[in-house]
Design a protein around this motif. Structure first.
Motif, short mmCIF file in Angstrom:
data_model
loop_
_atom_site.label_atom_id
_atom_site.label_comp_id
_atom_site.label_asym_id
_atom_site.label_seq_id
_atom_site.Cartn_x
_atom_site.Cartn_y
_atom_site.Cartn_z
N GLN A 25 4.83 -15.96 -71.86
CA GLN A 25 5.67 -16.51 -70.79
C GLN A 25 6.84 -15.62 -70.41
O GLN A 25 7.56 -15.95 -69.46
CB GLN A 25 6.20 -17.89 -71.19
CG GLN A 25 5.11 -18.91 -71.41
CD GLN A 25 5.72 -20.23 -71.87
OE1 GLN A 25 6.22 -20.34 -72.98
NE2 GLN A 25 5.69 -21.21 -70.99
N GLY A 26 7.08 -14.58 -71.16
CA GLY A 26 8.25 -13.76 -70.90
C GLY A 26 9.51 -14.46 -71.37
O GLY A 26 9.45 -15.48 -72.08
N PRO A 27 10.68 -13.96 -71.00
CA PRO A 27 11.94 -14.54 -71.45
C PRO A 27 12.09 -16.03 -71.13
O PRO A 27 12.77 -16.74 -71.88
CB PRO A 27 12.99 -13.71 -70.72
CG PRO A 27 12.34 -12.39 -70.51
CD PRO A 27 10.89 -12.72 -70.24
N GLN A 102 6.66 -5.53 -73.30
CA GLN A 102 7.09 -5.80 -71.92
C GLN A 102 8.10 -6.94 -71.89
O GLN A 102 9.13 -6.85 -71.20
CB GLN A 102 5.88 -6.16 -71.06
CG GLN A 102 4.94 -5.00 -70.82
CD GLN A 102 3.61 -5.44 -70.24
OE1 GLN A 102 3.16 -6.57 -70.44
NE2 GLN A 102 2.94 -4.54 -69.54
N GLY A 103 7.82 -7.99 -72.62
CA GLY A 103 8.73 -9.14 -72.66
C GLY A 103 10.08 -8.78 -73.27
O GLY A 103 11.13 -9.21 -72.78
N MET A 104 10.06 -7.98 -74.33
CA MET A 104 11.31 -7.58 -74.97
C MET A 104 12.14 -6.74 -74.01
O MET A 104 13.37 -6.88 -73.94
CB MET A 104 11.02 -6.82 -76.27
CG MET A 104 12.21 -6.67 -77.17
SD MET A 104 13.03 -8.21 -77.71
CE MET A 104 11.79 -8.96 -78.74
N ARG A 105 11.49 -5.88 -73.25
CA ARG A 105 12.21 -5.05 -72.27
C ARG A 105 12.80 -5.92 -71.15
O ARG A 105 13.90 -5.66 -70.68
CB ARG A 105 11.29 -3.98 -71.69
CG ARG A 105 10.67 -3.06 -72.72
CD ARG A 105 11.65 -2.09 -73.25
NE ARG A 105 11.09 -1.37 -74.40
CZ ARG A 105 11.70 -0.38 -74.99
NH1 ARG A 105 12.87 0.03 -74.57
NH2 ARG A 105 11.15 0.20 -76.03
N ARG A 106 12.07 -6.94 -70.73
CA ARG A 106 12.61 -7.85 -69.70
C ARG A 106 13.78 -8.65 -70.28
O ARG A 106 14.78 -8.88 -69.59
CB ARG A 106 11.52 -8.79 -69.18
CG ARG A 106 10.54 -8.08 -68.26
CD ARG A 106 9.68 -9.02 -67.45
NE ARG A 106 9.05 -10.11 -68.17
CZ ARG A 106 7.86 -10.04 -68.77
NH1 ARG A 106 7.16 -8.94 -68.74
NH2 ARG A 106 7.37 -11.10 -69.39
N LEU A 107 13.65 -9.08 -71.52
CA LEU A 107 14.73 -9.80 -72.17
C LEU A 107 15.98 -8.92 -72.30
O LEU A 107 17.10 -9.39 -72.13
CB LEU A 107 14.26 -10.31 -73.54
CG LEU A 107 15.19 -11.22 -74.31
CD1 LEU A 107 15.50 -12.48 -73.52
CD2 LEU A 107 14.56 -11.59 -75.65
N ALA A 108 15.78 -7.64 -72.56
CA ALA A 108 16.90 -6.70 -72.69
C ALA A 108 17.69 -6.60 -71.39
O ALA A 108 18.90 -6.33 -71.42
CB ALA A 108 16.40 -5.33 -73.11
N GLN A 109 17.04 -6.82 -70.27
CA GLN A 109 17.74 -6.78 -68.98
C GLN A 109 18.69 -7.96 -68.82
O GLN A 109 19.61 -7.92 -68.01
CB GLN A 109 16.74 -6.76 -67.83
CG GLN A 109 15.91 -5.48 -67.80
CD GLN A 109 14.79 -5.55 -66.77
OE1 GLN A 109 14.44 -6.60 -66.27
NE2 GLN A 109 14.23 -4.40 -66.46
N LEU A 110 18.47 -9.01 -69.60
CA LEU A 110 19.27 -10.23 -69.50
C LEU A 110 20.32 -10.36 -70.60
O LEU A 110 21.22 -11.19 -70.49
CB LEU A 110 18.35 -11.45 -69.56
CG LEU A 110 17.20 -11.50 -68.56
CD1 LEU A 110 16.25 -12.65 -68.88
CD2 LEU A 110 17.75 -11.61 -67.15
N ASP A 111 20.17 -9.58 -71.67
CA ASP A 111 21.02 -9.78 -72.85
C ASP A 111 21.47 -8.42 -73.40
O ASP A 111 20.63 -7.64 -73.87
CB ASP A 111 20.22 -10.56 -73.90
CG ASP A 111 21.02 -10.90 -75.13
OD1 ASP A 111 21.53 -9.98 -75.80
OD2 ASP A 111 21.12 -12.10 -75.45
N PRO A 112 22.77 -8.14 -73.38
CA PRO A 112 23.26 -6.84 -73.86
C PRO A 112 22.94 -6.58 -75.34
O PRO A 112 22.69 -5.44 -75.73
CB PRO A 112 24.77 -6.91 -73.65
CG PRO A 112 24.99 -8.01 -72.67
CD PRO A 112 23.85 -8.96 -72.81
N GLY A 113 22.92 -7.62 -76.15
CA GLY A 113 22.58 -7.44 -77.56
C GLY A 113 21.14 -7.01 -77.75
O GLY A 113 20.83 -6.13 -78.57
N ILE A 114 20.25 -7.59 -76.97
CA ILE A 114 18.83 -7.21 -77.03
C ILE A 114 18.68 -5.79 -76.48
O ILE A 114 17.91 -4.99 -77.01
CB ILE A 114 17.95 -8.19 -76.22
CG1 ILE A 114 18.15 -9.63 -76.70
CG2 ILE A 114 16.48 -7.78 -76.28
CD1 ILE A 114 17.79 -9.91 -78.12
#
Length: 187
Positions: A25-27, A102-114
């Protein structure tokens, strides 16, 4: 007589569930409500392990780093010549579910810690590839670093670009690149 009580969901279960949700499902699949629904557990079960979603996401990123980077390096380091270890690493990396990356990279766009964890993983992976290329004895140190960067950029790039390819076709493209890179020089 009743059946066994439901098994307690452990920290590792929540993290494995998160990687599956991220892949599928992604982030958007990483809300407390969505995770609890997927697990068939209450929010109390979630909060028994994580004080907030931010703590969960940080733990999930750490789990991803452990399972998709550090464990692969540890397995590869069990032995053999550098060239064999490079091939083994490529095989293991190609066996990973690209949707998680891919999901982790999308999540990184939303969260500076990630994003910071992703950047750390990128540095670790490139440094490891550089070490293996350097140990192969085929390249000067600057070439080993350059090839590590190119190889890693291709690995991430194939996953992130929308080329209209299936996951298998992406793996096949990357596999072809690796075979070409590791082919002995002719002449």
């Amino acid at each position: 007589m009743t059946g066994l009580p439901p098994r307690r969901f452990r920290l590792g279960d929540w993290l494995a569930l998160g990687l599956t949700a991220l892949a599928e499902q992604g982030p958007s699949g990483l809300t407390i409500e969505a995770l609890c629904r997927r697990a068939g557990k209450t929010k109390g079960s979630f909060y028994a392990h994580f004080p907030a979603i931010e703590a969960y996401l940080a733990a999930l990123a750490g789990h991803w780093r452990e399972t998709h980077t550090l464990r692969l390096m540890q397995e590869v380091d069990k032995g053999g010549p550098a060239q064999d270890r490079l091939i083994a690493l490529d095989r293991m990396a190609l066996a990973l579910d690209v949707r998680i990356e891919q999901g982790m990279r999308r999540l990184a766009q939303l969260d500076p810690g990630i994003a910071a964890t992703c950047a750390e993983v990128d540095r670790e992976r490139i440094a490891y590839l550089e070490t293996l290329h350097g140990e192969s004895g085929r390249l000067a140190p600057q070439e080993a670093l350059a090839l590590a960067r190119i190889e890693y950029a291709a690995y991430i790039g194939f996953q992130q670009l929308d080329l209209g390819l299936s996951p298998q076709e992406l793996h096949d493209c990357y596999g072809t690149l690796m075979r070409l890179l590791h082919r002995p020089a002719s002449g």
